[in-house]
Design a protein around this motif. Structure first.
Motif, PDB file in Angstrom:
ATOM      1  N   ALA A   1       0.840  -1.204   0.000  1.00  0.00           N
ATOM      2  CA  ALA A   1       0.000   0.000   0.000  1.00  0.00           C
ATOM      3  C   ALA A   1       0.874   1.252   0.000  1.00  0.00           C
ATOM      4  CB  ALA A   1      -0.918  -0.003   1.221  1.00  0.00           C
ATOM      5  N   LEU A   2       1.940   1.216   0.783  1.00  0.00           N
ATOM      6  CA  LEU A   2       2.836   2.379   0.858  1.00  0.00           C
ATOM      7  C   LEU A   2       3.533   2.627  -0.470  1.00  0.00           C
ATOM      8  CD1 LEU A   2       4.459   1.932   4.373  1.00  0.00           C
ATOM      9  CD2 LEU A   2       3.048   3.846   3.601  1.00  0.00           C
ATOM     10  N   ASP A   3       4.011   1.558  -1.087  1.00  0.00           N
ATOM     11  CA  ASP A   3       4.691   1.722  -2.379  1.00  0.00           C
ATOM     12  C   ASP A   3       3.742   2.339  -3.399  1.00  0.00           C
ATOM     13  OD1 ASP A   3       7.028   0.650  -1.421  1.00  0.00           O
ATOM     14  OD2 ASP A   3       6.686  -1.361  -2.225  1.00  0.00           O
ATOM     15  N   TYR A   4       2.530   1.814  -3.499  1.00  0.00           N
ATOM     16  CA  TYR A   4       1.602   2.324  -4.510  1.00  0.00           C
ATOM     17  C   TYR A   4       1.179   3.758  -4.208  1.00  0.00           C
ATOM     18  CZ  TYR A   4       1.202  -1.845  -7.338  1.00  0.00           C
ATOM     19  OH  TYR A   4       1.487  -2.860  -8.203  1.00  0.00           O
ATOM     20  N   THR A   5       0.960   4.069  -2.946  1.00  0.00           N
ATOM     21  CA  THR A   5       0.564   5.432  -2.610  1.00  0.00           C
ATOM     22  C   THR A   5       1.704   6.401  -2.918  1.00  0.00           C
ATOM     23  OG1 THR A   5      -0.799   4.474  -0.868  1.00  0.00           O
ATOM     24  CG2 THR A   5      -0.513   6.852  -0.819  1.00  0.00           C
ATOM     25  N   GLY A   6       2.924   5.965  -2.654  1.00  0.00           N
ATOM     26  CA  GLY A   6       4.082   6.791  -2.976  1.00  0.00           C
ATOM     27  C   GLY A   6       4.211   7.022  -4.479  1.00  0.00           C
ATOM     28  N   GLN A   7       4.000   5.974  -5.251  1.00  0.00           N
ATOM     29  CA  GLN A   7       4.041   6.125  -6.713  1.00  0.00           C
ATOM     30  C   GLN A   7       2.958   7.097  -7.169  1.00  0.00           C
ATOM     31  OE1 GLN A   7       3.731   2.253  -8.596  1.00  0.00           O
ATOM     32  NE2 GLN A   7       5.447   1.403  -7.452  1.00  0.00           N
ATOM     33  N   ALA A   8       1.762   6.951  -6.603  1.00  0.00           N
ATOM     34  CA  ALA A   8       0.638   7.820  -6.976  1.00  0.00           C
ATOM     35  C   ALA A   8       0.991   9.266  -6.696  1.00  0.00           C
ATOM     36  CB  ALA A   8      -0.613   7.411  -6.207  1.00  0.00           C
TER      37      ALA A   8
END
Lengths: 95, 330, 247
Positions: free
Chosen positions: C39-46
């Protein structure tokens, strides 16, 4: 089906190149791949590791507390194994 | 494992005598400040007290994921959302570290979790209070994690090695929790009137429960004496509570908030912030399971556990199949 | 370019949000921590993608402005990302199908002619390669685990398959960015995606549904499922209740 507990694995992390591996903690996992992934997710969240070892906890053989005397005390009275035991002539720089 | 040397004496009385001698040796090690390791001999009471204390601590971390998890999906900015996910995740990690430490005492995490789910194990009373606004994410990080850090800094010197080592790792990680909490509080306190009201209301709700986190007063703490003698606990509940209040009040003042305690006063002689009487009746009710959210918290953990049962079973079955294939191939 | 980046960003914002819903509710503590990492990786990418989109747009909209102050019809995520989390198997199958797609997409973008985007891709490809390793492993475990787990994930795969076509649609937005040196070859990517997916499905003893029905699509044009509105209502409530406030 009963809810059995997954086996325990001990996790060792290497913090930087050339450093020794240190025990970080443990995780539960059904196999090596999962143990490795769990170790990565749990013990390397903050860039604490560049390498990981995972070892089934059951595979570790540990010395028993009762071994402490016979195992380790004999190593404590052999000063000739340490460089400080040896004298060098004054004024000479020995390595 | 190495076999023990043959025993020279036998019989019940010899066994009892040996226990007395072992206990004396154990006490001497504690007095000398040595740390106790998993395979060392330890009195049964020491082992039991540690299992109780450590599993309560681990349960608290895991249940503690819920009140903050409640706001992850509503975090008002992406930065806040990521810090909150990371923080709640850390709590899961901390629960895991401490469960692992507890397992070195010869218990299974599975059994400990079962005790949590069937209501026989306790966990920190603070997590039975609801999180009702975004400000609670700041105030929990600041006050609740702040209180936990005061406790855990001392626990990092506890006599049981695996517990102390878990605490050192946890303390390092938790400093970010407190700072992100205080940053949220400070931001809200200098924000819009609605934000200021939100954060003051949150402090009003969490102040007293935070003080209760240190446990009963020393005059009424059944386990304290023994735990102190064994250097499992190195300060009393009241000492730690006072230390927390002294550290926190200047932080409250710095952001222009107040705590809901009309009796709060600075004592220039002792240099302590003296505070009013804690409502121990409320504390006891919450500990007994009658806090605002006890049932919801356990139900949520129970649901996660039950819903995960088929997943855990599948992983076990898969690993067995793989092992079987390997054996057949060999 | 703005539109292209918003699609990429919204996919990850939404799937990251769904993944974060697992926090505290996973099947085992170790997995709670793993899902939170994803979740953190995807939110960071977003966040990186939407910030870049805002820069390119040049109207002063930040990543937060785009995430919190657009309505559902303005979101451009693929529908597969917005479906509710379902059981753990559903989440894993969705993740697996999306991860395969995402890794291949970043591969193409890491070599693209836009330096900032290529930089985001180079970082993201490492993250998603790990996500794929994680979701693939669970596909094998759940697919080839117990009869119950097999039935559950096969049913999830049957449901989700219809949403995968949208991940490879080519339209005018792709043509527009191609002029800027950003080329995503959807056709060859789809073929590689299929062979990646098939490989893991075989090990997991799962099969692609024989007659899944027509592919469901619409997210790229702002035509969403009913689920996205509810998700956004929750996600945006605090930010929108206090317009102009800082957090």
């Amino acid at each position: 089906m009963t809810d059995s507990q997954w086996p325990l694995w001990e996790v060792f992390t290497q913090g930087d190149h050339g450093e020794p591996f240190e025990h970080a903690g443990s995780v539960h996992a059904v196999d090596g791949e999962q143990a490795m992934q769990n170790a990565r997710d749990v013990y390397a969240r903050r860039g604490e590791a560049i390498h990981l070892w995972v070892v089934p906890a059951a595979a570790i053989v540990a010395s028993a507390p009762s071994d402490a005397g016979p195992f380790f005390d004999p190593g404590n009275d052999k000063p000739y194994r340490h460089p400080q035991f040896y004298k060098a002539p004054k004024g000479v720089k020995v390595f | 494992m190495m076999p023990n040397p043959p025993e020279l004496a036998s019989g019940a009385s010899a066994e009892a005598a040996r226990d007395v001698a072992r206990e004396a040796a154990f006490d001497a090690r504690i007095a000398a400040g040595e740390s106790i390791e998993p395979k060392d001999w330890m009195p049964e009471r020491y082992r039991k007290q540690l299992i109780r204390m450590m599993s309560q601590h681990a349960h608290s971390e895991v249940v503690g994921m819920l009140p903050e998890g409640n706001w992850i999906t509503r975090a008002p900015s992406l930065r806040r959302k990521m810090s909150l996910i990371a923080k709640v995740q850390d709590e899961g990690g901390h629960g895991l570290y401490i469960y692992c430490g507890t397992e070195t005492l010869g218990v299974d995490r599975h059994d400990l979790v079962e005790q949590l789910l069937n209501g026989t194990a306790k966990y920190s009373s603070i997590f039975n209070y609801p999180t009702l606004s975004w400000a609670d994410m700041g105030v929990i990080g600041w006050l609740v994690d702040g209180a936990a850090i005061v406790n855990q800094t001392i626990l990092a010197k506890t006599s049981y090695g695996p517990y102390a080592r878990a605490m050192i790792r946890i303390c390092k990680e938790e400093n970010f929790h407190k700072r992100q909490g205080y940053e949220i509080v400070a931001t809200l306190a200098k924000g819009t009137p609605a934000q200021r009201a939100m954060v003051q209301d949150s402090v009003n709700r969490f102040w007293w429960p935070s003080l209760m986190m240190f446990g009963p007063s020393d005059t009424n703490s059944p386990n304290s004496g023994e735990l102190r003698r064994w250097k499992v606990k190195r300060k009393t509940n009241d000492e730690l509570r006072q230390r927390f209040v002294n550290l926190t009040i200047p932080q409250v003042q710095a952001v222009g908030l107040t705590v809901p305690d009309p009796d709060l006063a600075y004592n220039a002689t002792t240099e302590d912030w003296e505070f009013g009487a804690i409502d121990w009746a409320e504390f006891n009710e919450v500990v007994r399971g009658n806090g605002p959210c006890n049932r919801e918290r356990i139900a949520a953990r129970r649901a996660a556990h039950d819903n995960g049962q088929w997943v855990r079973a599948a992983a076990t079955a898969h690993a067995e199949k793989q092992a079987q294939n390997k054996t057949e191939a060999a | 370019m703005f539109e292209f980046l918003v699609r990429l960003g919204d996919d990850r914002l939404v799937i990251g949000h769904r993944m974060a819903e697992w926090c505290g509710h996973g099947p085992i503590l170790e997995e709670d921590i793993a899902l939170a990492n994803i979740a953190l990786d995807y939110t960071g990418q977003a966040s990186a993608l939407l910030a870049l989109a805002g820069d390119m747009e040049g109207k002063g909209r930040s990543d937060d402005a785009l995430a919190y102050f657009r309505d559902e019809t303005q979101f451009r995520n693929a529908l597969i990302t917005e479906l509710p989390i379902g059981d753990f198997g559903f989440t894993i199958v969705r993740q697996f199908l999306f991860d395969c797609h995402s890794v291949l997409l970043w591969e193409a973008l890491a070599a693209c002619g836009h330096a900032t985007l290529a930089g985001i891709a180079a970082k993201a490809i490492k993250e998603d390669t790990y996500h794929l390793r994680h979701s693939s492993e669970w596909m094998r475990k759940l697919g080839d685990g117990t009869a119950e787990s097999h039935a559950r994930v096969q049913a999830s795969l049957d449901t989700l398959w219809r949403y995968t076509g949208e991940l490879f649609e080519h339209d005018a937005v792709d043509d527009a960015v191609a002029a800027l040196g950003i080329v995503v070859p959807h056709d060859t990517r789809a073929a590689r995606w299929r062979s990646l997916v098939d490989g893991v499905l075989r090990e997991a003893t799962l099969v692609v549904p024989a007659s899944p029905g027509p592919m469901v699509t619409g997210g790229r044009r702002g035509r969403h499922t009913e689920h996205l509105g509810h998700m956004l209502a929750e996600m945006q409530i605090v930010a929108r209740s206090h317009p102009g406030a800082s957090w």
